[in-house]
Design a protein around this motif. Structure first.
Motif, mmCIF file in Angstrom:
data_model
loop_
_atom_site.group_PDB
_atom_site.id
_atom_site.type_symbol
_atom_site.label_atom_id
_atom_site.label_comp_id
_atom_site.label_asym_id
_atom_site.label_seq_id
_atom_site.Cartn_x
_atom_site.Cartn_y
_atom_site.Cartn_z
ATOM 1 N N GLU A 78 0.825 -1.204 0.000
ATOM 2 C CA GLU A 78 0.000 0.000 0.000
ATOM 3 C C GLU A 78 0.862 1.258 0.000
ATOM 4 O O GLU A 78 0.568 2.229 -0.724
ATOM 5 N N LEU A 79 1.925 1.259 0.794
ATOM 6 C CA LEU A 79 2.796 2.420 0.855
ATOM 7 C C LEU A 79 3.478 2.661 -0.489
ATOM 8 O O LEU A 79 3.634 3.823 -0.917
ATOM 9 N N LYS A 80 3.853 1.611 -1.167
ATOM 10 C CA LYS A 80 4.479 1.761 -2.487
ATOM 11 C C LYS A 80 3.501 2.386 -3.474
ATOM 12 O O LYS A 80 3.876 3.246 -4.284
ATOM 13 N N GLY A 81 2.226 1.983 -3.407
ATOM 14 C CA GLY A 81 1.215 2.583 -4.268
ATOM 15 C C GLY A 81 1.002 4.052 -3.966
ATOM 16 O O GLY A 81 0.839 4.878 -4.879
ATOM 17 N N TYR A 82 1.005 4.401 -2.667
ATOM 18 C CA TYR A 82 0.855 5.804 -2.297
ATOM 19 C C TYR A 82 2.012 6.641 -2.839
ATOM 20 O O TYR A 82 1.823 7.779 -3.306
ATOM 21 N N LYS A 83 3.231 6.106 -2.779
ATOM 22 C CA LYS A 83 4.382 6.840 -3.287
ATOM 23 C C LYS A 83 4.308 7.019 -4.796
ATOM 24 O O LYS A 83 4.732 8.062 -5.333
ATOM 25 N N ASN A 84 3.785 6.044 -5.493
ATOM 26 C CA ASN A 84 3.636 6.167 -6.941
ATOM 27 C C ASN A 84 2.615 7.238 -7.303
ATOM 28 O O ASN A 84 2.762 7.929 -8.316
ATOM 29 N N SER A 94 -1.482 10.575 1.971
ATOM 30 C CA SER A 94 -1.559 9.109 1.939
ATOM 31 C C SER A 94 -0.212 8.488 2.291
ATOM 32 O O SER A 94 -0.145 7.467 2.997
ATOM 33 N N ILE A 95 0.872 9.107 1.827
ATOM 34 C CA ILE A 95 2.207 8.582 2.158
ATOM 35 C C ILE A 95 2.460 8.692 3.653
ATOM 36 O O ILE A 95 2.985 7.765 4.283
ATOM 37 N N ARG A 96 2.064 9.825 4.229
ATOM 38 C CA ARG A 96 2.251 10.007 5.675
ATOM 39 C C ARG A 96 1.467 8.968 6.464
ATOM 40 O O ARG A 96 1.996 8.334 7.397
ATOM 41 N N MET A 97 0.202 8.764 6.107
ATOM 42 C CA MET A 97 -0.618 7.785 6.815
ATOM 43 C C MET A 97 -0.113 6.370 6.591
ATOM 44 O O MET A 97 -0.155 5.530 7.496
ATOM 45 N N GLY A 98 0.397 6.093 5.379
ATOM 46 C CA GLY A 98 0.949 4.762 5.113
ATOM 47 C C GLY A 98 2.175 4.483 5.959
ATOM 48 O O GLY A 98 2.327 3.389 6.522
#
Length: 446
Positions: free
Chosen positions: A110-116, A122-126
């Motif tokens: 999920e975090l990788k998707g947010y970064k993309n 979203s990155i912060r919450m991930g």
């Protein structure tokens, strides 16, 4: 005569039982500290070892940290091999480790998707979700790194404070006291408005724990004494309870402050006074010291020593703190007397861990006490100051200073009379102004 060892264990069981019951019925949302307290009691208390370790095993199984579960079961197996909980639950271990691995993989994906997608929130919450998960499974190094990655994506003061709290909590669990202070210094201004006091109290408690770990007792005492009693203890419950804050603040103040400071900073402190209601024995001990009842103060603290020997943060410092308090009491007690018998001193301040003669000898050797020990007559003779000699020394020092100033003025007047130029700026006083000697010389020349 009753066995002193049996009496000690009985006292320990009565005193420490309160701590164990408090841990057993503590708020489950208090975090990993609850397990730490139970596990410490299980490893340190002989009469409560089995009960505390059983509670620690049950607490570990309610969480996700399989390594903690293994350590608790191993300690319980050594203490009570016949207990059912002393055997590893392999099925639970395998299932929990598989669940932990799957959850870690899911959060990383999920975090990788947010970064993309380049969405900062979203990155912060991930990163926050991943950090909390890593912390819950016991990977504190990875959790600290993940929390630190949240900083570039914060957009509000509240989010900045949340990041600081996460990093502080992990650093305290890792006993990295210097990192705790570093993270606290980066927080800057806290929330404004209703939450400001809660955040400030959290920061004071965390700073106090870090300073206590570094044996900076007075600075730690001032941090605990600055905690606002009007703030709910739930704001810092993951670090310490309100009773803990009262105990830490009172004990460290007794060890590092004089009578006037104790009266002002502890007894007359309206912000801290309500917290002392959670630890009335600490307030009583401070009041006894201020009133000059030193032996009663020592007796009050000694009756609670077993509690503090099982405290998560105080355990390593109890001996040093108690030694400093006893030394202060002895010094204050001897001020009005020129001679005191060793028997009287032993009854008032003697402890089982160190005879009064050895304690007095250590104080004299370190310079904390100006006295002599007469081992033949069993007396302690204090060295009284000679006021005549002190007055003479002060007069001689004042005369030397006056002579030096007079010579400087005469030298400057001679240079000015010879039409010699004085280069360089005038010597400034402590407040940035010319010194009194320079001003007087200028008046003389004019």
């Amino acid at each position: 005569m009753a066995d002193p060892l049996l009496n000690f264990f009985t006292l320990m069981e009565n005193q420490v039982g309160v701590i164990v019951r408090g841990c057993l019925f503590a708020d489950p949302g208090a975090g990993r500290t609850r397990f730490d307290r139970l596990f410490l009691i299980g490893r340190s208390s002989v009469p409560l070892c089995v009960d505390a370790l059983k509670a620690a095993v049950a607490e570990a199984k309610r969480g996700k940290d399989t390594q903690r579960y293994r350590e608790a079961v191993e300690c319980l197996r050594i203490a009570a091999p016949s207990e059912p909980l002393a055997t590893l639950d392999q099925a639970w271990l395998e299932a929990q480790e598989m669940a932990n691995h799957m959850e870690t993989t899911r959060l990383l994906t999920e975090l990788k998707g947010y970064k993309n997608n380049l969405i900062k929130e979203s990155i912060r919450m991930g990163n926050e979700d991943l950090g909390k998960h890593l912390e819950s499974i016991g990977d504190l190094n990875a959790a600290s790194e993940t929390y630190a990655k949240m900083r570039p994506d914060v957009s509000t003061t509240k989010q900045l404070v949340d990041v600081g709290k996460h990093l502080v909590r992990v650093s305290i669990q890792r006993r990295e006291w210097g990192m705790v202070s570093a993270h606290l210094s980066k927080l800057g201004a806290a929330h404004r408005g209703e939450e400001e006091k809660a955040v400030q109290s959290y920061l004071e408690v965390a700073q106090g724990i870090a300073l206590l770990g570094q044996e900076k007792y007075k600075e730690a005492a001032l941090s605990f004494l600055a905690v606002d009693s009007g703030v709910s203890g739930s704001s810092y419950n993951e670090l310490a309870s309100q009773s803990d804050v009262a105990v830490y603040g009172g004990l460290l103040a007794l060890a590092s402050m004089d009578r006037d400071e104790l009266q002002t900073c502890v007894l007359d402190n309206t912000r801290f006074r309500a917290l002392l209601e959670h630890a009335p024995h600490i307030r009583r001990a401070v009041a006894q010291f201020v009133a000059g009842r030193y032996s009663a103060c020592i007796a009050t603290l000694e009756s609670y020593r077993p509690d503090y020997l099982l405290d998560l943060y105080l355990q390593k410092h109890v001996g040093n703190i108690y030694s400093q308090i006893r030394s202060k009491c002895i010094t204050q007690y001897l001020i009005p007397f020129s001679c005191v018998s060793l028997d009287t001193m032993s009854k008032a301040f003697g402890g089982a861990e160190q005879p009064i003669e050895d304690l007095l000898a250590d104080m004299i050797r370190s310079g904390a006490l100006a006295a002599r020990i007469d081992t033949i007559d069993k007396l302690v003779t204090t060295r009284s100051a000679n006021p005549r000699a002190q007055m003479q020394d002060s007069v001689l020092q004042a005369a030397e200073n006056y002579e030096k100033q007079a010579l400087d003025r005469l030298r400057r007047m001679g240079l000015a009379a010879a039409d010699l130029e004085l280069k360089g700026s005038k010597k400034l006083g402590p407040h940035g102004f010319a010194s009194q000697s320079d001003l007087l010389m200028e008046e003389t020349l004019s």
